[in-house]
Design a protein around this motif. Structure first.
Motif, PDB file in Angstrom:
ATOM      1  N   LEU A  35       0.840  -1.200   0.000  1.00 50.70           N
ATOM      2  CA  LEU A  35       0.000   0.000   0.000  1.00 50.70           C
ATOM      3  C   LEU A  35       0.879   1.255   0.000  1.00 50.70           C
ATOM      4  N   VAL A  36       0.696   2.093  -0.996  1.00 45.10           N
ATOM      5  CA  VAL A  36       1.493   3.310  -1.120  1.00 45.10           C
ATOM      6  C   VAL A  36       0.712   4.526  -0.630  1.00 45.10           C
ATOM      7  N   ASP A  37      -0.560   4.586  -0.973  1.00 45.84           N
ATOM      8  CA  ASP A  37      -1.386   5.747  -0.630  1.00 45.84           C
ATOM      9  C   ASP A  37      -1.938   5.592   0.784  1.00 45.84           C
ATOM     10  N   LEU A  38      -1.224   6.191   1.735  1.00 44.03           N
ATOM     11  CA  LEU A  38      -1.572   6.036   3.149  1.00 44.03           C
ATOM     12  C   LEU A  38      -1.089   7.257   3.921  1.00 44.03           C
ATOM     13  N   ILE A  39      -1.901   7.730   4.860  1.00 44.52           N
ATOM     14  CA  ILE A  39      -1.456   8.812   5.741  1.00 44.52           C
ATOM     15  C   ILE A  39      -1.712   8.444   7.199  1.00 44.52           C
ATOM     16  N   ILE A  40      -0.896   9.005   8.078  1.00 48.89           N
ATOM     17  CA  ILE A  40      -1.054   8.842   9.525  1.00 48.89           C
ATOM     18  C   ILE A  40      -1.426  10.193  10.103  1.00 48.89           C
ATOM     19  N   THR A  41      -2.420  10.202  10.998  1.00 49.04           N
ATOM     20  CA  THR A  41      -2.813  11.451  11.638  1.00 49.04           C
ATOM     21  C   THR A  41      -3.135  11.195  13.105  1.00 49.04           C
ATOM     22  N   ARG A  42      -3.601  12.213  13.807  1.00 47.13           N
ATOM     23  CA  ARG A  42      -3.947  12.049  15.218  1.00 47.13           C
ATOM     24  C   ARG A  42      -5.114  12.951  15.577  1.00 47.13           C
ATOM     25  N   ASP A  43      -5.832  12.523  16.627  1.00 47.59           N
ATOM     26  CA  ASP A  43      -7.019  13.243  17.093  1.00 47.59           C
ATOM     27  C   ASP A  43      -6.882  13.459  18.605  1.00 47.59           C
ATOM     28  N   PRO A  44      -6.832  14.734  19.057  1.00 48.29           N
ATOM     29  CA  PRO A  44      -6.918  15.954  18.259  1.00 48.29           C
ATOM     30  C   PRO A  44      -5.606  16.245  17.541  1.00 48.29           C
TER      31      PRO A  44
END
Length: 215
Positions: A35-44
């Motif tokens: 998988l190439v199209d991937l992002i990591i984020t956080r809340d908040p």
């Protein structure tokens, strides 16, 4: 990967290993599934506005008391900004999203920990994020004593929420466990194990789940 983009979340108390689990899931998807199209984020967090709100929530403003409801509303303001500016646009472009925390945290921390009325929480969720929920959630279950001891070993400068009492975190954990038991999209992992064993379990469950999805 031919499976349509998914939204995966990792939840848990402080010191449960969420951040490393998020990175591990990303590594598995990239290395094992190409998988190439991937992002990591956080809340908040995850946007300029949401990161500013995160800073306010964690550090406060001088000695001013942040009320429980003000805290709750800041979480939802940060969350809806993240959803509309990052998560939904990414998913629409077939980009997978992995987040460190999401809406379950508010029900555990503000509902369980702060004892904010559950009907208010549900009404706010329905108003702000409607039925937008993760495709899969990993809940890393750890006792507050173990989790907080890990945090303290790593960094003695605790933030505003990390300084809460053990009773607070016990209530948060109880709420997490109850919600996880009622939702088949939430996978509970024993986070008292070594990090390696936690990651092994995550890989096993993720592999099974992806097979069901058609990966």
């Amino acid at each position: 990967m031919r499976v349509r983009s998914k939204f995966i979340v990792v939840e848990g108390l402080e010191g449960s290993g969420k951040s490393s689990a998020v990175k591990k899931i990303a590594d598995i998807l990239r290395q094992k599934y190409g998988l190439v199209d991937l992002i990591i984020t956080r809340d908040p967090g995850g946007t300029l506005l949401s990161e500013s709100l995160r800073n306010l929530i964690k550090k406060g403003v001088n000695d001013e008391l942040i009320t429980d409801h003000a805290e709750l509303l800041m979480f939802y303001a940060a969350r809806v900004q993240l959803i509309e500016q990052v998560i939904k646009p990414s998913l629409s472009k077939n980009i997978w999203v992995i987040s460190d925390r999401y809406d379950l945290s508010s029900h555990a921390y503000q509902g369980g920990g702060r004892a904010i009325d559950v009907m208010l929480l549900k009404a706010l969720r329905n108003l702000v994020i409607k039925n937008f929920q993760p495709d899969l959630t990993f809940y890393l279950d750890v006792s507050p004593i173990v989790g907080l001891s890990r945090i303290f070993i790593r960094d003695t400068s605790l933030d505003r929420i990390e300084r809460e009492s053990l009773d607070f975190f016990n209530r948060v954990r109880s709420c997490y466990r109850l919600m996880a038991s009622k939702n088949h999209r939430i996978i509970t992992i024993d986070a008292h194990q070594t990090l390696q064993d936690v990651h092994k379990e995550i890989f096993i469950y993720l592999k099974k789940w992806l097979m069901v999805q058609g990966a």
